[in-house]
Design a protein around this motif. Sequence first.
Motif, PDB file in Angstrom:
ATOM      1  N   CYS A 202     -57.355  22.673 -20.732  1.00  0.00           N
ATOM      2  CA  CYS A 202     -56.711  22.661 -22.054  1.00  0.00           C
ATOM      3  C   CYS A 202     -56.992  23.967 -22.783  1.00  0.00           C
ATOM      4  N   LYS A 204     -55.892  24.298 -26.028  1.00  0.00           N
ATOM      5  CA  LYS A 204     -55.951  24.037 -27.470  1.00  0.00           C
ATOM      6  C   LYS A 204     -57.431  24.071 -27.846  1.00  0.00           C
ATOM      7  N   CYS A 206     -59.130  21.964 -30.418  1.00  0.00           N
ATOM      8  CA  CYS A 206     -59.382  20.968 -31.453  1.00  0.00           C
ATOM      9  C   CYS A 206     -60.887  20.972 -31.743  1.00  0.00           C
ATOM     10  N   TYR A 208     -63.158  19.015 -32.571  1.00  0.00           N
ATOM     11  CA  TYR A 208     -64.081  17.943 -32.173  1.00  0.00           C
ATOM     12  C   TYR A 208     -64.228  17.812 -30.658  1.00  0.00           C
ATOM     13  N   CYS A 209     -63.444  18.565 -29.876  1.00  0.00           N
ATOM     14  CA  CYS A 209     -63.215  18.182 -28.474  1.00  0.00           C
ATOM     15  C   CYS A 209     -63.948  19.046 -27.451  1.00  0.00           C
ATOM     16  N   VAL A 211     -63.204  18.957 -24.204  1.00  0.00           N
ATOM     17  CA  VAL A 211     -62.378  19.149 -22.997  1.00  0.00           C
ATOM     18  C   VAL A 211     -62.164  20.626 -22.628  1.00  0.00           C
ATOM     19  N   HIS A 283     -48.889  16.594 -26.412  1.00  0.00           N
ATOM     20  CA  HIS A 283     -49.416  17.206 -27.644  1.00  0.00           C
ATOM     21  C   HIS A 283     -48.258  17.388 -28.617  1.00  0.00           C
ATOM     22  N   ARG A 322     -55.700  20.993 -35.464  1.00  0.00           N
ATOM     23  CA  ARG A 322     -54.689  20.343 -34.620  1.00  0.00           C
ATOM     24  C   ARG A 322     -53.370  21.115 -34.562  1.00  0.00           C
TER      25      ARG A 322
HETATM   26 FE1  SF4 Z   1     -57.182  19.698 -25.781  1.00  0.00          FE
HETATM   27 FE2  SF4 Z   1     -56.560  17.159 -26.422  1.00  0.00          FE
HETATM   28 FE3  SF4 Z   1     -59.116  18.003 -26.613  1.00  0.00          FE
HETATM   29 FE4  SF4 Z   1     -57.302  18.881 -28.376  1.00  0.00          FE
HETATM   30  S1  SF4 Z   1     -57.964  16.715 -28.102  1.00  0.00           S
HETATM   31  S2  SF4 Z   1     -58.804  20.158 -27.267  1.00  0.00           S
HETATM   32  S3  SF4 Z   1     -55.456  19.003 -27.111  1.00  0.00           S
HETATM   33  S4  SF4 Z   1     -57.884  17.834 -24.721  1.00  0.00           S
END
Ligand code: SF4
Length: 486
Positions: A202, A204, A206, A208-209, A211, A283, A322
């Motif tokens: 990913c 992006k 975000c 909090y994330c 990933v 997304h 976001r």
């Molecule tokens: Fe990527 Fe989804 Fe995490 Fe945002 S919430 S950073 S779009 S995986």
Amino acid sequence: MGDGIHIPLESLQNGGNSPRAVSKPAQSETPGASQPRSAQESVAQHGTFFLETFGCQMNEHDSEKVAGVLLARGYRQVETPEAASLVLYNTCSIREKAAQKLFSRLGVYRDTLGKADGQPQKIGVLGCVAQQEGQAIFSRAPWVSLVCGSASYRNLPQLLARLESGEERVTGLDNDTDETFETELTRRDNPWRAYITIIEGCDKSCAYCVVPFTRGPERSRDSALVLAELRGLAERGYSEVQFLGQTVNSYADPSPRKMRFSELLVEAGQVPGIRRVRFTTSHPRDFTPDIVEAIDAHAAICNHVHLPVQSGSSRVLRAMQRTYSREEYLEKIALIRGAKRKVAVTTDIIVGFPGETEEDFQQTLGLLEEVKYEGVFSFKYSPRPNTPAASMPDAIPEEEKSRRLATLLEKQRAIQTVALGKLQNDMVEVHVDGKAKKENHWYGHSSCNRVVNFSSSDGGILGRYVPVRISGCTPNSLLGEHAAAL
Ligand code: SF4
Ligand code: 5AD
């Protein structure tokens, strides 16, 4: 119309990340076959493996591919960790609770690491916790031998070879790659519905994330490879495919063909034998009108969009990074609701993000009312290592997060009860997943992903698509009877 959507209320409390043991007897790409011929013929027996998976569908599918790599090396899959010479956990770190599960599993082996299948037992940690914690896993659980994040799965054969040659600690922690995880063999769990990852990682960010840290940068697979895999699956009897990606609709075909995401959906829906094409997760920023047009024009593309909003407050959305406002998100919803087919929309929501006020939360409740989602997965905000949100001020107390979650669940339950009640007497086409315990009762999914429990005296409908007349509902599913025709 009126086919339905899976109502995921049951998974809201635990964060939708319940562990699933991938511990069925091995099933190769060929439905019905138990072991790939190439593995039987040409590879030495290396031992047995047990693989348990936590987390999302991406992890589930990664596990299917990891199992394929092991089978191709001559390993045999077993159903309990005790019977395995290699015990693997494919982990999730999206929220703290999910990550903790790994360490409670590992604790069991503190004093009991022994022999299985005549070989010294080895433990491996795969997936997001592996990537996030890295070498620290060895300090916390010195009896672990393999730590490998998903961006390194393409190196699994070499890592396994090192493990087999007796190396005590093997790691694959590279996450700066432009490669995807390709394997010749995937051990699929379901004989009719297959996952295909079309985009990994990913880009992006975000706030909090984890990933982007645990799964690395975005990498899309060549559209020709994706379609070839799908054709192969269709030839082997699969009729439903689910395209996977953290941001599946950000797909960017790396081949000269430069196929758009919506074109890939259309082509997939035209593969002979493929009746349903699903995709998740979308997304909002990359959700474009051509996707809705594709759903409208092609019945094989399922009429369900999972479009996480995360919050109904533009202020919180900005803090979450976001990249859209409430209004911009609602424009995407208007696109979907404007389709000629009725398209189900589900979402993810985080409550208690740092600084979320009561007013912000009320805006999220108002959004539920406005969109009337067919399903909502909601989560209490959980601070994650390395993420910007982890050091943001104004953390919301745990009890307040719980109160907001409970309020949100109650509201969504009321919305769904009304919506489900309106489906009485509708006809839906159900892809039959299994037989219920009760005699002459079955369950399956509609195109827009609702679970449907229904009665039928036809004993041969497993894996088939059957018309069902809706006669009632539970909070999470539809009830019905097998009908003569749609
Ligand atoms: Fe990527 Fe989804 Fe995490 Fe945002 S919430 S950073 S779009 S995986
Ligand atoms: N805390 C709570 N929920 C989270 N999610 C992602 N990161 C966090 C976090 N730190 C949720 C988002 C995402 C879903 C898969 O998990 O809602 O869409």
